[in-house]
Enzyme design. Structure first.
Site, mmCIF file in Angstrom:
data_model
loop_
_atom_site.group_PDB
_atom_site.id
_atom_site.type_symbol
_atom_site.label_atom_id
_atom_site.label_comp_id
_atom_site.label_asym_id
_atom_site.label_seq_id
_atom_site.Cartn_x
_atom_site.Cartn_y
_atom_site.Cartn_z
ATOM 1 N N TRP A 321 0.924 -1.200 0.107
ATOM 2 C CA TRP A 321 -0.111 -0.085 0.140
ATOM 3 C C TRP A 321 0.805 1.229 -0.010
ATOM 4 C CZ3 TRP A 321 -0.172 4.159 3.371
ATOM 5 C CH2 TRP A 321 -1.436 5.053 3.399
ATOM 6 N N HIS A 322 1.982 1.014 0.856
ATOM 7 C CA HIS A 322 2.803 2.252 0.787
ATOM 8 C C HIS A 322 3.543 2.851 -0.592
ATOM 9 C CE1 HIS A 322 2.436 1.598 5.140
ATOM 10 N NE2 HIS A 322 3.007 3.130 5.183
ATOM 11 N N GLY A 323 3.824 1.698 -1.385
ATOM 12 C CA GLY A 323 4.428 2.090 -2.510
ATOM 13 C C GLY A 323 4.559 0.974 -3.710
ATOM 14 N N PHE A 472 2.399 8.305 -1.421
ATOM 15 C CA PHE A 472 1.808 7.316 -1.359
ATOM 16 C C PHE A 472 0.199 7.271 -1.682
ATOM 17 C CE2 PHE A 472 5.082 6.512 2.361
ATOM 18 C CZ PHE A 472 5.990 6.077 1.365
#
Lengths: 472, 443
Positions: A321-323, A472
């Site tokens: 989800w972060h990257g 993000f």
């Protein structure tokens, strides 16, 4: 429009000047327009994507309310749509490149698979918030909104639009629906949170960035041996200052506008185990993942093995989800492993056990766990290296010296890190007291505001750098 | 009865505070008044320690110590007076009915008080010396120390050497002070990267330091590279801003610096930020982490070591000189710098400040690649300088440096600096009007 820019300060001043002169419905219209201007400031084309997400999820909610038999279909459509835009704008190139690399292992080559796609700011935040709304409606926890205006404002509310907190509808949407009552104590708390947030951003985060960013520009960390821990500490402080600073500013702005956003940070570096860490770090995301993903997978109800599997899956997806990158995925897995290991071998002492002897042990445990967190931050930071960098190679080159017995602890770095560490410690250990600013004595309030402003003016960094979580 | 007691206790407390304040003010006044004799006593005890510490930059240890005592008394008096003002205003703040407004006013009041104290501290050399001792920097901190030392000088004539770091690398004030004090004292009011426009920024400080003479070192570097505006944050004043504006500042792309300069004028704690950050956080804040730790990245370093061959080194020098020379252009920036220089000279004439104008040079290799039109333009600028009594043009009277005298593209070695300074002393001698103690022959 960055919170730490002159444009934003003008923008917010104008919003504030007009906002409290309007009636409730007009306040919502005005805030929605302001939010669209705020978001469109980056690129007006991003607005189309966000508006379509708002419209689709609102309609899905309406379908669930009007045609209960189509609830599942509406939910599936919402999830598919949101995951579709997220997948295309955020992950398409990552998966395409990974696929291309995979088939290259078998001697085949595929060129031109990637697309020139710009990542819209805050897409992960508003798609998750929007999806959460539909899931809540589906599960019957929430009555779907019957006002597009209110729903649109809930998703696009500018203080939390680009980097959270990821608000749940039964918390924020309800506030959008109710008329706002101006409260001096709320405004005071909001003002303080804004000042505190700016302090964290320009004094802690941006100062530490001066150390971190040049040191992560090469192919490995500089030759400091075990002294490289200092660089990772600096990043740990930077990311805390940056993200919790952003959240404080967002919550402060919201409070001044009469809203209460959820708390996103507690004392993440003063805890001794990973589950506590996730109860204190990016609380809104970890809550979202726990409620919609971990529990959805079965949580801890189906035996130890499945619990571990669910934890690993949840954290790996949280990492992604972060990257869109393998380093983020590895970071997620690392967090999963840490959670599983602590669950397998860790034991939380009962409160009464925490006597003096245990307090010493607790402090040691906090220090050890801080280093475990820092190793995770190294992987995380590697994930944001510029395109073309060998992330895995960097990680490999940088890890070994950390555990060697040779190295130096440069005084020059300590002169920055020790004050920042103390400031971070102060912010975290007093985080609950800081929330009750309006209850402080007048002298304390005045002195706190004046000291923070002097510190910002005197030792803040004003290079206009953005917030880490915006990517993000 | 209880009310009477509390009134009495409050009155007694006020009286006690008043007594303490009066006592501190008296101590401060006494210290100020007796600073001279006490300074002599302390200086006698210290022997030649101050001279050693400051490498000959302090002409008189006794005067120096006395001035530091005066700084101390000034700081004490400021703290007491600001404290009294804060207490008086605090009573007014407490009667504001709205909690939000009361907090805002209280915060603002304390912010102003803290800033006023910062301002009063920044008016002393001791403050800047403390910052310099914590982490030496040749920008804001050293400039401020020097301007205060110049103002404190008891010499008959006060010379300010102004320019960029190039001026500092050419002229050694310690040598000049040793030779001419007490007839004249010399202070180095330089600022790294300063250009001709920055001389206008220095102007108010020259006036407040009561300088009688200015030695300005002007080379192509002072005119042709793009305007930097590095001096605006710590030194800009409304007066210099107006003058820079008249000369065409609005055409230069230095808005961020101008904005910071204006903020600095209004908020003293913002104005001292660069010097304070460097003192607090060390060289990382000034030079960046890699330079301050002399670090390089592992792989890049090893690659560089492998690849470096004599041919590559020569090429690199050629490339470096070409890249430095590329900044030397005739542009609106250079016209702005020229206008500023002319205005500065006119201002000096108006103020009866004698200007000793050294026509400087750059590295011979750099000089060779600077475009001819730039060289001609520079020569024309010098030729067209107004000839009036207060302008002493020093051109061709001082030694010119060869390539081997430079430690980098701009700065010369210490030995060359010594020779250059002695030559300058000989040139200045007739203007100071005394026989020097040690006449040094030109090379």
């Amino acid at each position: 429009m960055l919170f730490n820019s002159i444009e934003f300060l003008f923008f917010f001043a104008i919003v504030l000047l007009c906002y409290y002169r309007l009636a409730h419905k007009m306040q919502n219209v005005f805030l929605l327009a302001a939010s669209f201007i705020f978001y469109g400031w980056w690129d007006w084309r991003f607005l189309i994507l966000m508006m379509s997400s708002i419209f689709v999820d609102y309609q899905c909610g309406r379908q669930m309310a009007n045609h209960p038999e189509r609830r599942k279909l509406a939910l599936l459509f919402s999830i598919t749509f949101n995951m579709g835009i997220l997948g295309f704008f955020k992950y398409f190139n990552f998966f395409a490149e990974s696929f291309s690399d995979l088939i290259a292992l078998f001697g085949m080559h595929l060129d031109g698979l990637t697309l020139h796609v710009i990542l819209p700011v805050g897409i992960s935040f508003y798609t998750f918030q929007s999806m959460g709304y539909c899931i809540d409606c589906y599960q019957g926890k929430l009555k779907p909104s019957n006002s597009l205006l209110e729903y649109a404002l809930y998703v696009s509310f500018f203080p939390q639009l680009v980097a959270g907190p990821i608000e749940k509808a039964h918390h924020l949407l309800v506030q959008v629906q109710k008329p706002r009552i101006y409260s001096e104590s709320l405004a005071l708390d909001g003002l303080w949170l804004m000042v505190l947030g700016y302090l964290k951003k320009v004094v802690i985060a941006d100062r530490c960035a001066q150390i971190v960013d040049p040191c992560f520009a090469g192919t490995a960390l500089p030759e400091l041996g075990y002294g490289n821990w200092l660089l990772i500490y600096a990043f740990a402080l930077q990311i805390y200052g940056d993200f919790s600073g952003y959240t404080d500013i967002a919550r402060g702005i919201a409070k001044i506008l009469g809203f209460d956003l959820m708390k996103n940070f507690g004392k993440p570096y003063l805890v001794a185990d990973p589950s506590e860490f996730w109860q204190n770090w990016h609380i809104s995301l970890s809550t979202w993942l726990r409620e919609y993903l971990y529990f959805g997978l079965g949580g801890n109800k189906n035996g130890e093995f499945k619990t571990y599997r669910n934890l690993m899956l949840t954290m790996a997806i949280g990492g992604l989800w972060h990257g869109a990158g393998w380093a983020y995925f590895i970071w997620g897995l690392y967090q999963g492993v840490v959670l599983v290991v602590f669950r397998m071998f860790g034991r939380k002492p009962a409160r009464r056990e925490v006597q003096f002897r245990h307090k010493v042990l607790h402090i040691l445990a906090v220090i050890v766990f801080f280093h475990i967190t820092c190793l995770g931050w190294l992987i995380f930071r590697v994930g944001s290296l510029p395109k073309g960098h060998d992330q895995i190679g960097f990680l490999g080159n940088s890890l070994k010296p950390l555990f060697s017995t040779e190295g130096t602890l440069p005084l020059n770095l300590l002169r920055v890190i020790i004050p920042m560490l103390l400031l971070t410690f102060l912010c975290q250990s007093l985080h609950e007291v800081m929330e009750r600013f309006s209850q402080w004595s007048l002298f304390k309030r005045g002195l706190a505001l004046a000291s923070c402003l002097v510190a910002i003016a005197c030792i803040g960094v004003f290079d206009g750098s953005g917030f880490i979580y915006f990517q993000f | 009865m209880v009310a009477d007691l509390s009134t009495f206790s409050s009155k007694a407390r006020r009286l006690k505070m008043l007594q303490i304040s009066a006592g501190l003010l008296l101590v401060s006044f006494t210290l100020w008044h007796w600073a001279g004799p006490i300074g002599i006593q302390i200086a006698n005890q210290l022997g030649n320690l101050p001279d050693k510490l400051f490498k000959g930059r302090i002409p008189s240890s006794a005067e120096f110590v006395a001035d530091r005592l005066r700084d101390l008394s000034w700081l004490l008096a400021s703290a007491v007076l600001l404290g009294i003002a804060a207490i008086i205003l605090w009573h007014q703040v407490r009667i504001i009915s709205s909690g939000l407004r009361r907090t805002l006013v209280a915060g603002f009041l304390l912010f102003v008080i803290l800033n006023l104290f910062t301002w009063s501290a920044s008016q002393t050399a001791s403050f800047w010396l403390a910052l310099y001792a914590s982490s030496p920097t040749f920008k804001d901190t050293s400039f401020n120390i020097e301007r205060h030392l110049l103002a404190e000088s008891k010499a008959e004539r006060r010379f300010a050497v102004i320019g960029s770091s190039q001026a500092a690398s050419e002229v050694d004030c310690a040598i000049l002070n040793k030779r001419f004090y007490p007839s004249a004292s010399f202070s180095m009011l330089h600022f790294a990267g300063a250009q001709a426009s920055d001389f206008l920024v220095f102007m108010p400080y020259l006036r407040s330091s009561k300088a009688s003479d200015v030695i300005c070192y002007v080379s192509q570097q002072s005119i042709y590279p793009r305007t930097s505006g590095h001096t605006y944050l710590p030194l800009l004043t409304s007066e210099s801003l107006v003058k820079l504006w008249e000369c065409g500042l609005y055409q230069e792309e230095v808005w961020a610096n101008v904005r910071f300069g204006i903020l600095g004028m209004a908020i003293p704690s913002f104005r001292i930020r660069r010097g304070f950050s460097t003192a607090f956080f060390g060289p990382v804040a000034e030079d960046g982490v890699l330079k301050s730790l002399e670090l390089s990245h592992q792989t890049e370093k090893s690659l560089n070591e492998q690849n470096e061959s004599p041919e590559v080194a020569i090429d690199k020098t050629g490339a470096q000189v070409a890249s430095v020379a590329a900044d030397y252009l005739k542009s609106h920036s250079s016209e702005f710098q020229k206008r500023c220089l002319r205005l500065f000279l006119a201002e000096c004439e108006e103020l009866n400040l004698r200007v000793h104008f050294i026509v400087g040079q750059v590295h011979p290799q750099l000089d060779a690649v600077i475009p001819v039109e730039v060289q001609n333009d520079f020569n024309e600028l010098i030729d067209e300088l107004p000839s009036h009594q207060s302008l002493h043009l020093i051109r061709g009277e001082l030694p010119r440096h060869q390539s081997n005298e430079y430690s980098d593209w701009m700065h010369i070695h210490r030995s060359s600096r010594n020779a250059f300074t002695h030559a300058l002393a000989n040139v200045l001698e007739p203007f100071i009007g005394i026989e020097s103690k040690q006449k040094v022959k030109l090379r």
